[in-house]
Enzyme design. Structure first.
Site, PDB file in Angstrom:
ATOM      1  N   SER A  54       0.853  -1.197   0.000  1.00 23.33           N
ATOM      2  CA  SER A  54       0.000   0.000   0.000  1.00 23.33           C
ATOM      3  C   SER A  54       0.884   1.241   0.000  1.00 23.33           C
ATOM      4  O   SER A  54       2.079   1.165   0.311  1.00 23.33           O
ATOM      5  CB  SER A  54      -0.866  -0.020   1.265  1.00 23.33           C
ATOM      6  OG  SER A  54      -1.533   1.194   1.430  1.00 23.33           O
ATOM      7  N   TYR A  90      -2.389  -0.265  10.301  1.00 24.81           N
ATOM      8  CA  TYR A  90      -2.426  -0.640   8.885  1.00 24.81           C
ATOM      9  C   TYR A  90      -1.149  -0.163   8.182  1.00 24.81           C
ATOM     10  O   TYR A  90      -0.571  -0.881   7.356  1.00 24.81           O
ATOM     11  CB  TYR A  90      -3.680  -0.032   8.253  1.00 24.81           C
ATOM     12  CG  TYR A  90      -3.962  -0.458   6.832  1.00 24.81           C
ATOM     13  CD1 TYR A  90      -4.097  -1.793   6.475  1.00 24.81           C
ATOM     14  CD2 TYR A  90      -4.129   0.499   5.826  1.00 24.81           C
ATOM     15  CE1 TYR A  90      -4.379  -2.166   5.169  1.00 24.81           C
ATOM     16  CE2 TYR A  90      -4.416   0.133   4.518  1.00 24.81           C
ATOM     17  CZ  TYR A  90      -4.532  -1.198   4.197  1.00 24.81           C
ATOM     18  OH  TYR A  90      -4.806  -1.567   2.894  1.00 24.81           O
TER      19      TYR A  90
END
Ligand code: NAD
Length: 286
Positions: free
Chosen positions: A169, A182
């Site tokens: 990501s 995250y």
């Protein structure tokens, strides 16, 4: 958008975890359009079936498997079923992953006013974050990539090799505000991708990752749009920080995915993380 792909995956079997989700259902369809047979794994049987039905309706071949990527014994059982159903395992896409509201802060920056706990507040400041939230996110992303890799790469290692694609990501490069677990977990995915690439390099198993920019999916929708569907302040910031000025379309990840799965096109590409982000990671904001 109808696209014909030049990658030929005829005779190969791809295992796609999180295959019922927004991005990995697109991945499954594209891999099938290139000739691969698809084992669609998802926590939710219905989601896996929705994707396998879509692949089959499009002329491909897929089977759904209900599977928690955090349960190694289940993964081993499913590996054996896949070998019996398809005959081989050549490609693994580790797509299952995500965040949790329990590991998300209400504020981007902690200020003096935030130090008082507000009674009844359903949003968290840094001091309220619970280890359970972090455990959930670290487990889902890190163990949820490690365990399927252990289970499916064992077959690849014993049968001449294969190809693994992880999903990292933007927050692996620089953390995004509000989502510390995250961000740290996806930084871990990029790092683990490189580690695995080195570890497997003598066994003809290549390991790479895609780092998607911003795509609107089930797991980030609430952060990006309010209840009326209007863009949140976060959406405005994301779009301002994305030189191309828009969210990505899941179909725009496919070229990179197929490149990484194509043993001819990317035969010497190993241990890299490719951003597909409309320029987000290249832009300093100035
Ligand atoms: N959407 C984005 O902008 C974006 C950006 C960067 C990275 N990603 C990553 O892309 C991947 C796919 O995400 P998405 O955006 O399509 O989200 P999604 O929520 O649509 O898909 C995730 C899928 O994973 C499944 N899943 C969740 N826990 C599981 C478990 N324990 N075992 C098996 N399956 C499980 C879910 O049921 C769901 O179908 C994730 O790793 C995510 O972190 C997404």
């Amino acid at each position: 958008m109808s696209v014909s792909y030049i990658t030929d995956l005829t005779g190969k079997t791809a295992v796609v975890t999180g295959g019922g989700g927004v991005l990995c259902s697109e991945f499954s369809k594209a891999l099938a359009e290139c000739g691969a047979k698809i084992a669609v794994l998802d926590l939710f049987e219905e989601a896996a079936k929705r994707t396998s039905d879509a692949v089959n309706a499009n002329g491909g071949y897929a089977l759904p498997y209900a599977c928690d990527v955090l349960k190694k014994e289940t993964l081993i059982d499913i590996r054996e079923k896949i070998i019996s159903d398809f005959g081989s395992i050549d490609i693994l896409i580790n797509g299952a992953g995500g965040n949790s509201p329990k590991a998300t802060t209400a504020q981007e920056f902690l200020t003096a006013e935030d130090l008082e706990t507000k009674e009844g507040s359903d949003t968290l400041n840094f001091f309220d974050l619970k280890p359970e939230g972090f455990n959930f996110v670290f487990n889902l992303n890190i163990l949820g990539t490690l365990l399927p890799t252990q289970v499916f790469s064992e077959y690849m290692a014993k049968h001449g090799g294969g190809c693994i694609v992880n999903v990292s990501s933007m927050n692996a490069y620089r953390p995004l505000t509000k989502i510390p677990a995250y961000s740290a977990a996806k930084a871990g995915i990029s790092n683990l991708t490189m580690w695995l690439a080195v570890h497997f390099s003598k066994l003809n198993i290549r390991v790479n990752a895609i780092a998607p920019g911003f795509f609107v999916t089930g797991q980030n929708e609430k952060l990006l749009f309010d209840k009326e569907g209007k863009p949140t302040a976060r959406t405005e910031k994301i779009l301002a920080a994305t030189p191309m000025g828009r969210f990505g379309n899941p179909a725009e990840l496919i070229g990179t995915l197929l490149f990484l799965c194509d043993t001819k096109a990317s035969s010497f590409v190993n241990g890299i993380i490719i951003p597909v982000d409309g320029g987000f990671s290249a832009y300093s904001g100035v």
